[in-house]
Design a protein around this motif. Structure first.
Motif, PDB file in Angstrom:
ATOM      1  N   UNK A  38       0.833  -1.211   0.000  1.00 63.28           N
ATOM      2  CA  UNK A  38       0.000   0.000   0.000  1.00 63.28           C
ATOM      3  C   UNK A  38       0.865   1.258   0.000  1.00 63.28           C
ATOM      4  N   UNK A  39       1.840   1.291  -0.918  1.00 65.83           N
ATOM      5  CA  UNK A  39       2.697   2.460  -1.066  1.00 65.83           C
ATOM      6  C   UNK A  39       2.004   3.430  -2.023  1.00 65.83           C
ATOM      7  N   UNK A  40       1.591   4.564  -1.516  1.00 65.81           N
ATOM      8  CA  UNK A  40       0.799   5.490  -2.318  1.00 65.81           C
ATOM      9  C   UNK A  40       1.582   6.034  -3.507  1.00 65.81           C
ATOM     10  N   UNK A  41       2.642   6.767  -3.233  1.00 61.38           N
ATOM     11  CA  UNK A  41       3.510   7.268  -4.287  1.00 61.38           C
ATOM     12  C   UNK A  41       4.852   6.573  -4.224  1.00 61.38           C
ATOM     13  N   UNK A  42       5.413   6.226  -5.363  1.00 64.26           N
ATOM     14  CA  UNK A  42       6.677   5.482  -5.385  1.00 64.26           C
ATOM     15  C   UNK A  42       7.465   5.895  -6.628  1.00 64.26           C
ATOM     16  N   UNK A  43       8.764   6.098  -6.445  1.00 65.62           N
ATOM     17  CA  UNK A  43       9.645   6.392  -7.576  1.00 65.62           C
ATOM     18  C   UNK A  43      10.928   5.595  -7.407  1.00 65.62           C
ATOM     19  N   UNK A  44      11.407   4.978  -8.493  1.00 61.71           N
ATOM     20  CA  UNK A  44      12.556   4.076  -8.418  1.00 61.71           C
ATOM     21  C   UNK A  44      13.464   4.289  -9.626  1.00 61.71           C
ATOM     22  N   UNK A  45      14.769   4.282  -9.368  1.00 61.89           N
ATOM     23  CA  UNK A  45      15.778   4.265 -10.425  1.00 61.89           C
ATOM     24  C   UNK A  45      16.747   3.128 -10.124  1.00 61.89           C
ATOM     25  N   UNK A  46      17.109   2.360 -11.152  1.00 60.88           N
ATOM     26  CA  UNK A  46      18.087   1.280 -11.008  1.00 60.88           C
ATOM     27  C   UNK A  46      19.221   1.522 -12.004  1.00 60.88           C
ATOM     28  N   UNK A  47      20.445   1.389 -11.531  1.00 57.45           N
ATOM     29  CA  UNK A  47      21.642   1.621 -12.340  1.00 57.45           C
ATOM     30  C   UNK A  47      22.455   0.335 -12.404  1.00 57.45           C
ATOM     31  N   UNK A  48      22.903  -0.013 -13.588  1.00 58.95           N
ATOM     32  CA  UNK A  48      23.782  -1.166 -13.767  1.00 58.95           C
ATOM     33  C   UNK A  48      24.889  -0.782 -14.729  1.00 58.95           C
ATOM     34  N   UNK A 225       2.699  13.291   2.147  1.00 62.43           N
ATOM     35  CA  UNK A 225       2.913  12.094   2.955  1.00 62.43           C
ATOM     36  C   UNK A 225       1.628  11.337   3.243  1.00 62.43           C
ATOM     37  N   UNK A 226       1.744  10.019   3.259  1.00 67.76           N
ATOM     38  CA  UNK A 226       0.594   9.139   3.513  1.00 67.76           C
ATOM     39  C   UNK A 226       0.869   8.240   4.716  1.00 67.76           C
ATOM     40  N   UNK A 227      -0.229   7.717   5.262  1.00 73.33           N
ATOM     41  CA  UNK A 227      -0.119   6.728   6.336  1.00 73.33           C
ATOM     42  C   UNK A 227      -1.206   5.690   6.114  1.00 73.33           C
ATOM     43  N   UNK A 228      -0.874   4.425   6.343  1.00 71.50           N
ATOM     44  CA  UNK A 228      -1.842   3.341   6.187  1.00 71.50           C
ATOM     45  C   UNK A 228      -2.432   3.017   7.550  1.00 71.50           C
ATOM     46  N   UNK A 229      -3.596   3.569   7.822  1.00 62.66           N
ATOM     47  CA  UNK A 229      -4.248   3.408   9.125  1.00 62.66           C
ATOM     48  C   UNK A 229      -4.737   1.971   9.305  1.00 62.66           C
ATOM     49  N   UNK A 230      -4.384   1.407  10.453  1.00 64.25           N
ATOM     50  CA  UNK A 230      -4.794   0.053  10.825  1.00 64.25           C
ATOM     51  C   UNK A 230      -4.433  -0.965   9.751  1.00 64.25           C
ATOM     52  N   UNK A 231      -3.355  -0.689   9.022  1.00 65.06           N
ATOM     53  CA  UNK A 231      -2.864  -1.612   8.014  1.00 65.06           C
ATOM     54  C   UNK A 231      -3.758  -1.773   6.815  1.00 65.06           C
ATOM     55  N   UNK A 232      -4.801  -0.910   6.691  1.00 69.02           N
ATOM     56  CA  UNK A 232      -5.772  -1.114   5.611  1.00 69.02           C
ATOM     57  C   UNK A 232      -6.185   0.159   4.901  1.00 69.02           C
ATOM     58  N   UNK A 235      -4.245   6.961   3.695  1.00 71.83           N
ATOM     59  CA  UNK A 235      -4.779   8.319   3.769  1.00 71.83           C
ATOM     60  C   UNK A 235      -3.645   9.328   3.869  1.00 71.83           C
ATOM     61  N   UNK A 236      -3.837  10.500   3.256  1.00 71.74           N
ATOM     62  CA  UNK A 236      -2.885  11.583   3.486  1.00 71.74           C
ATOM     63  C   UNK A 236      -2.970  11.968   4.961  1.00 71.74           C
ATOM     64  N   UNK A 237      -1.838  12.052   5.603  1.00 74.53           N
ATOM     65  CA  UNK A 237      -1.798  12.302   7.040  1.00 74.53           C
ATOM     66  C   UNK A 237      -0.658  13.260   7.348  1.00 74.53           C
ATOM     67  N   UNK A 238      -0.950  14.435   7.892  1.00 70.41           N
ATOM     68  CA  UNK A 238       0.133  15.374   8.214  1.00 70.41           C
ATOM     69  C   UNK A 238       1.128  14.756   9.184  1.00 70.41           C
ATOM     70  N   UNK A 239       2.369  15.120   9.033  1.00 77.80           N
ATOM     71  CA  UNK A 239       3.425  14.644   9.922  1.00 77.80           C
ATOM     72  C   UNK A 239       4.391  15.760  10.222  1.00 77.80           C
ATOM     73  N   UNK A 240       5.242  15.598  11.228  1.00 78.04           N
ATOM     74  CA  UNK A 240       6.198  16.650  11.576  1.00 78.04           C
ATOM     75  C   UNK A 240       7.255  16.839  10.501  1.00 78.04           C
TER      76      UNK A 240
END
Length: 497
Positions: A38-48, A225-232, A235-240
């Motif tokens: 449940x990763x809301x936004x994800x960005x990946x780069x792989x170098x070889x 930033x997002x948080x997965x409430x109760x593992x399910x 939701x966007x959730x403010x954080x410090x």
């Protein structure tokens, strides 16, 4: 190559090493893992072989907003330390600083000379050997309402904090070390940390979106930033996100920028002298029998090149430099192996929650997938696996027991057994709640229950515990009032039968 909304960062033929995963295989893995975790936004780069073989963004940067691209900035968490460490190494290369300079000398205007940390060296700060405790480095940075937010005030506070260990004796990971390094950078350059970072690191490397200025990052499309409430429930959730945490946790960057950093570490020509990058990779202390620590990098054998990490101590294994990051609402991972020309950048806009090992397990599987080896099945502690259910059931159970207890005092008195069943049940449920709240939760999170940084990090667990304790208080009030009522009412001999 798979590209998510942006032009490629590299040019020329794109080929992975023999036996390694193709771009489509990496993409399939990431799509499945993103859904599972449940990763809301994800960005990946792989170098070889010092060339980019995969780059893509997944999901949206904001609710109903633009899609994540290679240039979408994320808050980094502890992978901010590579940038701060590199800035320190730049100052050393310029002759303005040395590894043996002390906090007392460098931060004398902030009370460094009279501080317990006065004798701590730059080397010890870079390698987490100052003795500053882990909690001292996160208590303010991850507090929802800290007493102060400036780097200067946080530095003064840290200089008066107690130490967990004697400087130089052992590795104690703490954000506080890099907070002090940020203050040292400001003191030596006479610039705010943001300006110094731009001069020493981001501009020479050609990093376009990397900044410690959150307002500027938002103008670049900072991922929410997002948080997965109760593992399910995602939701966007403010954080410090506080300014004093920039050198250790709250710098922002994109996979496009961090790929340039990794490529520079792999030897690609950049505006930073290769000798400076090499110095930043030099191990400064031993963490444990598996790894060492450099200037913001863990250094270990690349054991994922073997199935199931077998023969992790094989002396023929190349080294890998890595670090992860976690802000409670975002996660990140950087790694590179100079001998293989290999690198990976992972940025996510979803926090870890109660399962703090899930992102590390994800990057472990990602490394195995890329190099074409088998990873061991993930083993999750039963209490961690059950946490989402416990968080929902515990307050409901405690509320139910309070209602059941209240009903037992209001209804017909009945027999002694029938009167005591709800009271014993309520007492048992209350005992379980208290044990979970005051013993199990602190043991699992390694933080005291009343630590506000803990409440910010796992808001669903904090909400569950707070509601459960509120219902415990209600149960106690009901029990006291019911007992008083019984003592004041005339006794009925028939109820004793």
């Amino acid at each position: 190559m798979v590209v998510g909304g942006d032009a490629s960062l590299s040019s020329g033929a794109q080929t992975s090493s023999p036996g390694w995963a193709t771009a489509s295989e990496i993409d399939s893995f990431l799509q499945k893992e993103r859904a599972d975790l449940k990763l809301s936004g994800l960005a990946v780069v792989v170098i070889s072989q010092r060339s980019i073989i995969f780059e893509r963004g997944y999901g949206d940067a904001a609710p109903e907003g633009p899609a994540v691209t290679l240039n979408t900035p994320f808050v980094l968490g502890s992978t901010s330390k590579q940038l701060t460490g590199l800035a320190v190494q730049q100052l050393i290369a310029q002759g303005r600083l040395s590894l043996d300079d002390t906090v007392g000398e460098l931060l004398s205007s902030l009370g460094g000379k009279t501080s317990r940390l006065g004798g701590v060296t730059v080397r010890q700060l870079l390698s987490h050997q100052s003795g500053i405790s882990t909690n001292a480095g996160t208590a303010d940075e991850f507090d929802l309402a800290p007493a102060f937010t400036s780097l200067r005030r946080e530095t003064i506070h840290l200089l008066t904090s107690t130490q967990e260990a004697t400087p130089g004796r052992k590795f104690v990971y703490s954000n506080g070390n890099y907070t002090l390094l940020g203050a040292i950078i400001e003191a030596l350059t006479g610039q705010p940390f943001e300006d110094a970072l731009r001069t020493l690191v981001t501009r020479p490397l050609g990093l376009n979106t990397t900044t410690s200025d959150l307002a500027l990052a938002r103008s670049h499309g900072l991922a929410v930033g997002h948080y997965t409430w109760f593992g399910a429930i995602d939701s966007t959730t403010p954080g410090p996100r506080w300014p004093m945490g920039a050198p250790s946790a709250y710098t922002t960057s994109s996979v496009a920028d961090l790929a340039r950093l990794v490529l520079a570490d792999l030897g690609k020509r950049s505006g930073i002298n290769q000798a400076v990058l090499t110095a930043a990779q030099a191990p400064l202390t031993t963490v444990n029998k598996y790894s060492k620590y450099a200037s913001g990098w863990y250094v270990r054998s690349f054991w994922q090149l073997h199935d199931y990490n077998k023969n992790y101590d094989d002396p023929q294994l190349p080294l890998i430099y890595e670090h992860d990051g976690d802000t409670a609402r975002e996660t990140s991972y950087l790694a590179f192996s100079p001998d293989l020309g290999f690198g990976v950048v992972v940025l996510s806009s979803t926090g870890l929650g109660t399962d703090t090992g899930r992102f590390g397990d994800f990057t472990e599987r990602l490394l195995h997938t890329i190099v074409g080896t088998q990873s061991a099945p993930r083993v999750v502690e039963p209490i961690v696996a059950a946490a989402p259910v416990i968080m929902v059931v515990l307050p409901l159970l405690q509320l139910g027991s309070a209602i059941f207890l209240a009903a037992s005092f209001r209804g017909p008195r009945g027999s002694r057994i029938s009167r005591w069943i709800p009271r014993v049940a309520a007492a048992l449920v209350t005992l379980v709640t208290v044990i979970v709240a005051f013993l199990v939760v602190p043991a699992q999170t390694h933080q005291p229950l009343l630590d506000r940084a803990w409440w910010a990090g796992v808001p669903d667990l904090a909400t569950s515990v707070a509601m459960s304790l509120l219902f415990v208080a209600a149960s106690l009030v009901v029990a006291i009032m019911g007992t008083v009522r019984i003592l004041r009412s005339p006794r009925d001999p028939s109820s004793e039968i």
